[in-house]
Design an enzyme around this catalytic site. Structure first.
Site, PDB file in Angstrom:
ATOM      1  N   HIS A  37     -37.510  27.830 -48.276  1.00  0.00           N
ATOM      2  CA  HIS A  37     -36.475  27.401 -49.045  1.00  0.00           C
ATOM      3  C   HIS A  37     -35.042  28.141 -48.220  1.00  0.00           C
ATOM      4  O   HIS A  37     -34.449  27.244 -49.206  1.00  0.00           O
ATOM      5  CB  HIS A  37     -36.515  28.525 -50.362  1.00  0.00           C
ATOM      6  CG  HIS A  37     -37.644  28.045 -51.005  1.00  0.00           C
ATOM      7  ND1 HIS A  37     -38.662  27.844 -50.722  1.00  0.00           N
ATOM      8  CD2 HIS A  37     -37.364  27.507 -52.586  1.00  0.00           C
ATOM      9  CE1 HIS A  37     -39.755  27.437 -51.346  1.00  0.00           C
ATOM     10  NE2 HIS A  37     -38.587  27.079 -52.423  1.00  0.00           N
ATOM     11  N   LYS A 102     -45.850  35.047 -58.315  1.00  0.00           N
ATOM     12  CA  LYS A 102     -45.962  36.485 -58.631  1.00  0.00           C
ATOM     13  C   LYS A 102     -44.480  37.040 -58.740  1.00  0.00           C
ATOM     14  O   LYS A 102     -43.311  36.845 -58.900  1.00  0.00           O
ATOM     15  CB  LYS A 102     -46.977  37.481 -58.067  1.00  0.00           C
ATOM     16  CG  LYS A 102     -45.599  37.666 -57.669  1.00  0.00           C
ATOM     17  CD  LYS A 102     -46.657  39.930 -56.671  1.00  0.00           C
ATOM     18  CE  LYS A 102     -46.503  40.251 -54.927  1.00  0.00           C
ATOM     19  NZ  LYS A 102     -44.805  40.674 -55.305  1.00  0.00           N
TER      20      LYS A 102
END
Lengths: 182, 283
Positions: A37, A102
């Site tokens: 990322h 999550k």
């Protein structure tokens, strides 16, 4: 009853998904976590093109364990999503349609999900061996030097997850725990 | 007692087996607690999550694959007998070789970077291990090893509370830390608490507490009672399995303590996910 979705996900699919829905995804998804990322984000900041097309894709925040001989992939459960919060709105602006991870997201990510009509799915943290059963194959796309953090393409069949934040901004991490708070 | 020589190779083999075993086989204490929680969970989603975790842990054990992809940083608590001499090498090198072999030969994930800020280059063999050594009298080495994932490690905290805050201050900090962690550390969690000592001793005790089986209690009945009370309070928070709502937010709370300074009462909270992995062996 779980909703079955065939990827690539459509705007209609996203519109129909509501927070709390159990979903089974089939098709292909991308993988990427912290280091990948950071690289994508820096390329975007510099106005450079990305090594992988994220438009219309779903990205799974995962750093898998190595595959044992005879296995398509190693155990591959979700990692904590909040670490990608800094980068997620930029990727959603560029056409990424969904994320699987999550845990909670920050306000900016939730607003970007609503603005760009996207969806955030939660997979069960720590259920890596079970989740890997739904991943049928993998292909290395880029950043192989990052090892487990490289960007891969997974082909999945009935990949189990739950709609955590829907395109209207409904958020199970906000709505569900309070029902059980004593 | 006579000096005993132990081969470096024996240390390496023991460490290798401990890390592979703890990553494949969840402890009986955790499995028992997961099954009990499944019976008691009132949230349908929570129940479904617990059943998937139980199934996951069974798959991992049957197929001898890691139950979680984050096979952690390698941590060892060592009780090193003062009459032991390592043959053909150093103890630390032998331990790191064991970690290297476990992570490379055992299909465990390599999650360690060489430098925390600038390089962040993967060491590709999950070394170096974090080794806590206590010299004890004797001629054996007891090793307790565990892989600690960072989803939960990142949710841990320490506070230098002062004595006037008393037990209420201790409770509040522990509960605040768990509440702030919320759905992120892969609940149901195991909460390790270290109280007393110094800044670093409290943190080490908190980690050691997560390595103690959750079917055991602190030997001091006052702390044992605090462990039970905190577990009950945490399970009233509602986060539930995977943070999706329910009454199973924690499986256990373990507290370890140490004498401390007249001015202090350090409290460290080390949060561990449901994949609370540890295994022991004595050489």
């Amino acid at each position: 009853m779980a909703k079955r979705i065939t990827l690539p996900i459509t705007d209609e699919d996203i519109k129909n998904l509501k927070a709390g829905d159990s979903v089974l995804l089939s098709g292909t998804i991308l993988t990427g976590r912290d280091a990948a990322h950071k690289r994508l984000y820096e390329l975007i900041q510099n106005g450079d093109s990305l090594p992988v097309d994220i438009k219309g894709e779903i990205i799974y925040y995962v750093g898998p364990a190595p595959a044992k001989p005879g296995y398509a992939v190693g155990p591959a459960g979700p990692t904590s999503s909040y670490r990608m919060d800094k980068y997620a709105p930029t990727l959603l602006e560029l056409g990424l349609k969904g994320m699987i991870g999550k845990g909670a997201r920050n306000k900016e990510v939730v607003e970007s999900i609503v603005k760009n009509k996207c969806v955030y799915f939660a997979a069960i943290g720590g259920a890596a061996a079970l989740i890997a059963k739904s991943i049928k194959s993998e292909e290395m796309l880029c950043y192989e030097d990052l090892g487990t953090e490289a960007i891969r393409r997974y082909t999945v069949e009935d990949f189990p997850c739950i709609v955590a934040i829907d395109s209207d901004g409904n958020n199970v991490y906000e709505t569900e725990p309070i029902k059980y708070r004593k | 007692m006579e000096i005993r020589q132990i081969k470096a190779e024996t240390v390496t083999e023991t460490v290798k087996k401990l890390f592979m075993d703890c990553n494949y086989f969840i402890g009986k204490d955790i499995m028992t607690a997961l099954k009990k929680s499944f019976e008691n969970e009132t949230s349908p989603v929570g129940k479904s999550v617990l059943s998937q975790i139980i199934e996951n842990d069974k798959i991992a054990a049957n197929e001898e694959i890691p139950l979680c992809q984050d096979t952690g940083m390698a941590i060892l608590f060592v009780e090193y007998g003062d009459k032991v001499v390592i043959e053909d090498g150093s103890f630390e090198d032998a331990v790191n070789e064991g970690v290297r072999q476990a992570y490379c030969d055992g299909y465990l994930r390599k999650s360690v970077v060489s430098d925390p800020v600038f390089d962040r280059i993967n060491t590709k063999d999950n070394t170096p291990a974090i080794i806590h050594t206590k010299i004890v009298s004797g001629n054996s080495i007891k090793i307790t090893a565990g892989g600690k994932g960072f989803g939960s490690e990142n949710m841990s905290a320490i506070k230098m509370i002062t004595p006037s805050y008393g037990i209420e201050g201790v409770k509040q900090f522990i509960l605040d830390t768990v509440r702030t962690a919320g759905p992120n550390p892969c609940p149901p969690i195991v909460v390790g608490v270290g109280i007393g000592g110094t800044f670093e001793r409290a943190a080490q005790l908190a980690k050691q507490a997560t390595f103690r089986s959750i079917d055991s209690s602190n030997t001091d009945p006052r702390y044992a009672s605090l462990e039970r009370e905190l577990l009950e309070e945490i399970n009233k928070m509602g986060f539930g399995p995977a943070g999706l709502g329910g009454n199973t937010t924690a499986l256990g709370v373990n507290i370890e303590t140490s004498p401390t300074h007249i001015a202090g009462m350090p409290v460290a909270v080390n949060i561990c996910c449901h994949a609370a992995r540890h295994a022991s062996a004595t050489i």
